[in-house]
Design an enzyme around this catalytic site. Structure first.
Site, PDB file in Angstrom:
ATOM      1  N   THR A 100       0.742  -1.175   0.035  1.00 50.28           N
ATOM      2  CA  THR A 100      -0.016  -0.127   0.152  1.00 50.28           C
ATOM      3  C   THR A 100       0.654   1.349   0.148  1.00 50.28           C
ATOM      4  O   THR A 100       0.634   2.120  -0.426  1.00 50.28           O
ATOM      5  CB  THR A 100      -0.906  -0.144   1.069  1.00 50.28           C
ATOM      6  OG1 THR A 100      -0.280  -0.248   2.299  1.00 50.28           O
ATOM      7  CG2 THR A 100      -2.033  -0.982   1.094  1.00 50.28           C
ATOM      8  N   THR A 101       2.005   1.139   0.704  1.00 45.31           N
ATOM      9  CA  THR A 101       3.129   2.298   0.615  1.00 45.31           C
ATOM     10  C   THR A 101       3.591   2.632  -0.747  1.00 45.31           C
ATOM     11  O   THR A 101       3.705   3.558  -1.276  1.00 45.31           O
ATOM     12  CB  THR A 101       4.021   2.153   1.832  1.00 45.31           C
ATOM     13  OG1 THR A 101       3.353   1.846   3.123  1.00 45.31           O
ATOM     14  CG2 THR A 101       4.638   3.609   1.939  1.00 45.31           C
TER      15      THR A 101
END
Length: 548
Positions: A100-101
């Site tokens: 997600t990052t």
């Protein structure tokens, strides 16, 4: 917004005067600035040396995390592009559960590198989008060449894979424990079709439903070392009658979703009675109704009866006399888990109970006290296809963060069960893609070559950020890594990357840092496609509609 009318006429007002409108270059550059701001928020949370963010939610609660999706979910933004970037992280979390990052940092970098091409009117946005799409296809081909196949029975490789996910999180101090929890939970829940038992290759036929069948139960107190995956399920309930048995070995379990009490009227019911005896008859009929249900249940000789609805005092009395333990008002989701773990079938009417509905796969039923509350444990099940992960820890904040980390780890194992391919981590895959795209850009004709190259440059942001978060010389480290990959040749697999803890260059095969193929590919697809979408926006109209 005003449009000049025909000659001799004044300007015509088309949009509401309260409306703000940005068009053309101004809107595009504004979008890029917003994307840069979102990427900068979570840039420092990438890798094992990542920092935590502390966020205050509107209710005054505190969230401490380095999970990209969790941070962006709590941040309140007003710019439409920033909102669309935050959606990316959510989509990535739902699709593959990890990366997600990375997806936000990559998408932000794609847009930042398109800025010089737009600012000086060098290229039209559609040309940039075309170049980005070509680069995406090439990047996916490079990933395919770099990927290695994995055998799911190889526990060491699977363990290393999950470690590379958990290693970047807060719970990395208890790395081995988290890895074992995630592996055990997913492989417990994984259910292969019966007709496909023999063929191990057809992974698409495996069902892994973590959300419904792997429940995380967080209980403050104890130590993190006390966390475990139960060979069965547990739920926060006590037995309904104090005299009922609280520990049964090899119990026969009956699951119901009907109430063990007399039927009440759906709405308010009035009964007119003319004789004195009628009232006693009514009460007797209710008692007989409950008694008949209990006789039906007792006939099937269960040791435990679990129902989703209520159990009346009379029913408790009959069941207790028959030495049957009753548990009431269990959630539907918990009941489904119990059914899957014990092999029982949920019955809707007591007169339809047959022997096959009784669950016999549970080895031990026990009521234990954890903290202030009583919990029912259905443990030591043979081949349970549902499980409960029991998390203990010092405080709720610690437990919430451990749960988020565990969720990511379980998703990673699930992805590998679905698609058993791995790619090297530590920025090795991104650098291989970057070098491959730089070489491939020489074959591209025309101006599409510039955005094609820009995607290659953008890929370097992952190793660059890893080096940055370690505190080593970024330029020297990234240049050395690029040289390693460039020297490797076009079709050979180069798995050199950055050790996220020391910042030194290392071969990922030796270090054992692997990531699922599906996560990496999804990250690239999502980031490039979202960058293309944002680049094609050339008009932002924001205004409030009047309330009617």
């Amino acid at each position: 917004m005003m449009q000049g009318g025909q000659q001799g006429m004044g300007p015509v007002m088309v949009l509401n005067t309260n409306t703000r409108r940005e068009t053309g270059r101004k809107a595009q550059l504004g979008n890029i600035t917003a994307a840069r701001a979102v990427a900068d928020i979570i840039r420092s949370t990438l890798g094992p040396r990542s920092m935590l963010k502390m966020l205050l939610d509107p209710m005054g609660g505190i969230v401490m995390t380095n999970d990209g999706n969790c941070i962006l979910r709590e941040v309140d933004v007003s710019h439409p592009t920033a909102k669309s970037m935050i959606e990316l992280s959510r989509a990535q979390d739902e699709e593959v559960g990890d990366g997600t990052t990375s997806v936000i940092i990559l998408a932000g970098e794609m847009l930042i590198l398109s800025e010089p091409l737009l600012r000086h009117n060098l290229l039209h946005p559609t040309v940039i989008v075309q170049g980005y799409n070509l680069a995406l296809q090439e990047a996916l081909e490079i990933c395919k060449r770099q990927a290695i196949d994995v055998d799911l029975t190889n526990k060491d490789l699977m363990r290393k894979l999950v470690q590379s996910t958990v290693g970047t999180k807060f719970s990395s101090r208890w790395n081995d424990l988290m890895v074992d929890l995630a592996l055990q939970a997913v492989l417990t829940v994984a259910k292969r079709d019966d007709d496909n038992e023999s063929s191990r290759c057809d992974y698409k036929r495996v069902e892994v439903d973590i959300k419904r069948f792997a429940k995380v139960e967080k209980i403050p107190g104890g130590e993190i070392e006390d966390c475990k995956v139960l060979k069965g399920v547990m739920f926060n309930k006590d037995v309904t009658h104090s005299k009922m048995r609280r520990r049964i070995e090899n119990p026969r379990i009956l699951l119901l979703d009907c109430p063990l009490e007399y039927k009440k009227g759906e709405s308010q019911t009035n009964i007119e009675i003319t004789n004195d005896e009628d009232w006693n008859t009514l009460l007797k009929m209710e008692e007989e109704y409950v008694e008949k249900m209990c006789i039906d249940i007792i006939a099937s000789k269960p040791d435990i009866v679990i129902t989703e609805k209520g159990v009346s005092d009379l029913a408790q009395h009959y069941l207790q006399k028959a030495n049957i333990t009753a548990i009431r008002r269990l959630r539907k989701t918990d009941n489904n888990r119990v059914a899957r773990a014990t092999g029982a079938t949920i019955v809707s009417r007591t007169d339809e109970i047959v022997e096959d509905d009784i669950g016999t796969r549970c080895g031990l039923f026990e009521v234990r006290k954890l903290g202030d509350e009583y919990f029912c444990f259905l443990d030591e099940c043979t081949d349970p296809k549902a499980c409960t992960i029991l998390l203990r820890g010092g405080s709720k904040d610690v437990l919430n963060e451990v749960e988020r980390n565990l969720h990511d780890a379980m998703q990673v194992v699930r992805n590998v069960v679905y698609e058993p391919k791995l790619l090297p981590g530590g920025g090795a895959t991104e650098m291989a893609v970057s070098v491959g795209l730089q070489k491939a850009s020489l074959k591209i004709d025309g101006v599409a070559q510039y955005p094609f190259k820009a995607v290659g440059d953008a890929m370097e942001v992952i190793p660059r950020t890893l080096a940055q978060n370690c505190g080593v010389s970024v330029i020297r480290t990234v240049t050395e890594l690029r040289a390693k990959h460039a020297a490797a040749g076009e079709n050979s697999k180069c798995s050199w990357g950055i050790n996220g803890i020391t910042g030194k260059l290392v071969d990922m095969t030796e270090l054992g840092i692997w990531e699922p193929y599906s996560v990496k590919v999804q990250t690239m697809k999502t980031s490039i496609e979202s960058a293309c979408m944002i680049l094609r926006v050339d008009d932002i109209v924001s205004g409030s509609k009047h309330q009617k």
